[in-house]
Write a protein that holds these residues in place. Structure first.
Motif, PDB file in Angstrom:
ATOM      1  N   ARG A   1       5.453  38.117   9.228  1.00 13.34           N
ATOM      2  CA  ARG A   1       4.869  36.795   8.955  1.00 13.34           C
ATOM      3  C   ARG A   1       5.773  35.675   9.458  1.00 13.34           C
ATOM      4  NH1 ARG A   1       3.925  36.313   3.101  1.00 13.34           N
ATOM      5  NH2 ARG A   1       2.159  37.662   3.475  1.00 13.34           N
ATOM      6  N   ASN A   2       7.080  35.852   9.322  1.00 15.40           N
ATOM      7  CA  ASN A   2       8.030  34.806   9.716  1.00 15.40           C
ATOM      8  C   ASN A   2       8.489  34.923  11.166  1.00 15.40           C
ATOM      9  OD1 ASN A   2       7.920  33.737   7.116  1.00 15.40           O
ATOM     10  ND2 ASN A   2       9.606  35.023   6.411  1.00 15.40           N
TER      11      ASN A   2
ATOM     12  N   GLU B   1      -1.369  30.145  -1.739  1.00 13.02           N
ATOM     13  CA  GLU B   1      -1.789  29.086  -0.815  1.00 13.02           C
ATOM     14  C   GLU B   1      -2.842  29.607   0.164  1.00 13.02           C
ATOM     15  OE1 GLU B   1       1.895  27.888   0.947  1.00 13.02           O
ATOM     16  OE2 GLU B   1       2.635  27.038  -0.925  1.00 13.02           O
TER      17      GLU B   1
ATOM     18  N   GLU C   1       7.035  40.268   5.340  1.00 11.22           N
ATOM     19  CA  GLU C   1       7.693  38.968   5.447  1.00 11.22           C
ATOM     20  C   GLU C   1       8.309  38.756   6.825  1.00 11.22           C
ATOM     21  OE1 GLU C   1       8.057  36.168   3.206  1.00 11.22           O
ATOM     22  OE2 GLU C   1       6.265  37.262   2.583  1.00 11.22           O
TER      23      GLU C   1
ATOM     24  N   LYS D   1       3.043  32.051  -1.094  1.00 12.22           N
ATOM     25  CA  LYS D   1       2.302  31.990   0.145  1.00 12.22           C
ATOM     26  C   LYS D   1       0.913  32.594  -0.010  1.00 12.22           C
ATOM     27  CE  LYS D   1       6.223  31.907   3.220  1.00 12.22           C
ATOM     28  NZ  LYS D   1       6.728  32.327   4.487  1.00 12.22           N
ATOM     29  N   ASP D   2       0.796  33.704  -0.747  1.00 20.53           N
ATOM     30  CA  ASP D   2      -0.503  34.329  -0.944  1.00 20.53           C
ATOM     31  C   ASP D   2      -1.438  33.410  -1.717  1.00 20.53           C
ATOM     32  OD1 ASP D   2       0.166  36.633   0.430  1.00 20.53           O
ATOM     33  OD2 ASP D   2       0.790  37.722  -1.366  1.00 20.53           O
TER      34      ASP D   2
END
Length: 175
Positions: free
Chosen positions: A145-146, A4, A142, A1-2
């Motif tokens: 973020r989620n 991206e 996480e 993710k980082d």
């Protein structure tokens, strides 16, 4: 993710923390080009005087800092014990107020601030070999973020406990 997120922000590449020296060197080699004069644009930073680790040095530090991956961190910085001590000191100095900065957002629902504190702690903890602290911080990040907030209080409590343990170890080591 980082990776991206870095690409989406327009960055050329991404080096994850904790930084692996080989990965960093390969990434830099892909993107740094010499100027017309054959130099790389800016003057290098003055080096930290190296004191390379003897087995005795490493064992002494490991005994003082149980649970930290001292050898792995020293490999990452070329075996420079003095630099490792500087990193530990900097970590302790920068994070004197981290417990209160983690606790306040967790109780006040300021998830952006909690994320920022946990994210900063995650990167620095990895660099000095605090893998459990890094993992606790990663879990908090996480879950934020989620959007998984029900477990956030427990995860933040775990992060605070591990932070306290590590901070005491490093502070005692500095004495």
């Amino acid at each position: 993710k980082d990776r991206e997120a870095s690409a989406a922000a327009g960055m050329n590449d991404h080096v994850a923390k904790p930084v692996d020296p080989q990965d960093l060197a390969e990434t830099l080699t892909r993107w740094i080009r010499p100027t017309e004069e054959g130099r790389y644009g800016s003057a290098p930073l003055p080096p930290v005087r190296a004191e390379f680790a003897s087995d005795e040095d490493v064992e002494t530090i490991e005994r003082a800092l149980p649970g930290l991956s001292v050898r792995e961190s020293l490999v990452r910085i070329g075996g420079n014990v003095r630099l490792y001590r500087i990193l530990l000191h900097s970590f302790a100095k920068r994070h004197q107020e981290t417990a209160s900065r983690l606790h306040a957002p967790a109780t006040g629902n300021d998830l952006d601030q909690l994320y920022l504190e946990a994210h900063n702690l995650k990167g620095e903890a990895g660099n000095i070999g605090c893998h459990t602290l890094r993992l606790c911080a990663h879990r908090v990040c996480e879950h934020i973020r989620n959007g998984e907030h029900p477990q956030l209080a427990a995860l933040t409590a775990d992060l605070l406990r591990e932070y306290d343990r590590v901070f005491v170890l490093i502070s005692d080591f500095e004495k």
